[in-house]
Scaffold this motif. Structure first.
Motif: not given
Length: 480
Positions: A31-38
């Protein structure tokens, strides 16, 4: 990072078993790998996230209980990213995450959603950005009202301050390098996202200015921090609560408003120069100062040249101007070799019009946000520097306004910038600051270094704005 290693990294919190669960982080990584970069505050854009390691975890409110009450999970995670050109994995920056955990996310919080873990202790629950939930933000304020410890965190409060209960919370929706929440019309909480061990200047400097009775900066009321990982280490500042200044307008919007109606701004700029000099004077009287001689000036010039080289590699548009821009940094080193020196002290470090507020009733200027440039290492931001670095940064801000406002850099707006820059320097010198015209090499070097920083920032975050610092690059490369 393995589950066993993750467990060792988590601080022991016996009354919150969730944070010692060995699969907590691994269940959140997808989840974090998708959310954090945005997120705007993520500094590693353009490089692949290959994983996360857990620095600490603290359950501020229970996250696995029954019923419909949300929990709050505070994490410090280090993003592991690929490093060009060989794409090997390296340890990246450390980030603070405040996650809400809800059995079933209400529809109004859908924009805050991060996802549902498919395994681990939070399996099937909705995980979301807690700082977009008014209710959870209100609970953070309640926690700040009571000094003490919980898990890996320590909460502090300035003695003798009043901090009412029950103030309504209003998250600031504008994307920034950090996150902020306003409480009523009384306080604003800044949550630092990209963090490093040590006291953040946005806590350290306003406290020093409060001790110096400088009324140009709101004094901190409360804060929280992560305890040092090792004995003798420094705690890490995670958030600061300060008075909110309702009715004040930020200098950036005031400047754009003046440009929109082609109004003079020299009086306001001169008064802002006064305010800047007063803050610099108070910092010099309260915190240690030093003198920069030949070795120090050479080191500063070398760091500026290194940033220029790195930026030219990242933004090829800068490459044709690199040799002429180097001349500004080489000239700074040369005056050091000729025996010149400058005083250095603690400064704002990222001064621009958006970091200033003018009161509606008195027209009085205040300076805010003393964190410094978040992209620079914390040790560098806490290092004594020439006060004229702040002045040069503000001159860049006037130029930004003139080139990005409704006039878009037409002859009238560029003349507006010239007159406004001169007025600001005049006000600064009148209030006791070093006359910028007496140190042309220092001013040119710092303005050039700032323009280079802006080129990299805009290329990464706002490509449509890249033309603004590039116009300054062309001017500075031409020696203007």
């Amino acid at each position: 990072m393995s589950d066993t290693a993750s467990t060792r990294a988590i601080r022991n919190t016996p009354d919150r078993p969730l944070v010692t669960a060995p699969d907590l982080l691994s269940s959140l990584v997808p989840l974090l790998a998708e959310w954090v970069p945005r997120q705007r505050w993520f500094a590693g854009k353009g490089r692949l996230i290959t994983g996360f390691s857990l620095v600490s975890a603290t359950e501020l409110l229970p996250c696995t209980g029954e019923g419909t009450t949300p929990g709050i999970l505070q994490l410090l995670v280090r993003a592991q990213q690929s490093s060009p050109p060989n794409r090997t994995t390296v340890a990246g920056d450390c980030y603070q995450l405040l996650l809400g955990v809800h059995p079933a996310l209400p529809p109004q919080l859908a924009p805050a959603a991060i996802g549902r873990p498919s395994g681990g202790p939070l399996r099937g629950r909705s995980v979301y950005d807690a700082l977009l939930d008014n209710r959870l933000c209100g609970l953070l304020l309640e926690r700040l009202r009571v000094p003490g410890r919980i898990g890996a965190l320590r909460f502090g409060r300035e003695p003798g301050t009043e901090l009412p209960s029950g103030l309504p919370a209003r998250p600031i929706a504008v994307e920034q390098s950090n996150s902020s929440v306003v409480y009523g019309d009384s306080f604003i909480l800044k949550i630092f996202r990209r963090i490093a061990p040590g006291i953040n200047p946005d806590l350290e400097l306003p406290r020093a200015l409060a001790d110096a009775k400088c009324a140009r900066v709101p004094a901190p009321v409360a804060w929280f921090e992560a305890e040092a990982a090792e004995e003798g280490g420094e705690a890490t500042t995670l958030g600061v609560l300060q008075p909110y200044l309702p009715g004040s307008a930020d200098g950036w919007q005031l400047a754009l408003n003046a440009l929109a109606v082609r109004a003079d701004f020299t009086g306001s700029a001169r008064a802002l120069g006064h305010a800047t000099a007063e803050v610099h004077t108070a910092l010099a009287q309260t915190l240690p100062t030093t003198e920069l001689h030949r070795p120090q000036l050479a080191a500063i010039a070398a760091r500026m040249n290194a940033r220029l080289e790195a930026t030219a590699r990242a933004v090829p548009l800068l490459e044709p101007y690199r040799p002429r821009l180097r001349e500004a940094f080489d000239a700074l080193a040369a005056v050091g070799r000729d025996g010149h020196s400058w005083a250095a002290q603690r400064i704002h470090g990222d001064l621009h019009l958006g970091q200033t507020l003018r009161s509606a009733d008195e027209g009085r200027w205040s300076l805010i946000d003393f964190e410094g440039e978040p992209a620079r290492p914390l040790a560098e931001r806490r290092r004594p520097q020439p006060a004229l670095r702040d002045v040069a940064a503000m001159l860049r801000s006037f130029d930004y306004a003139a080139r990005s406002g409704p006039a878009g850099g037409d002859p009238w707006s560029l003349e507006w910038a010239r007159r406004t820059r001169d007025a600001y320097c005049l006000g600064y010198a009148e209030a006791g600051g070093l006359d910028p015209s007496s140190a042309p090499e220092l001013m040119r070097a710092y303005e050039t270094d700032k323009a280079v920083y802006e080129v990299l920032y805009e290329a990464r975050h706002r490509p449509d704005w890249l033309g603004v610092p590039m116009a300054a690059v062309r001017r500075l490369a031409a020696g203007a």
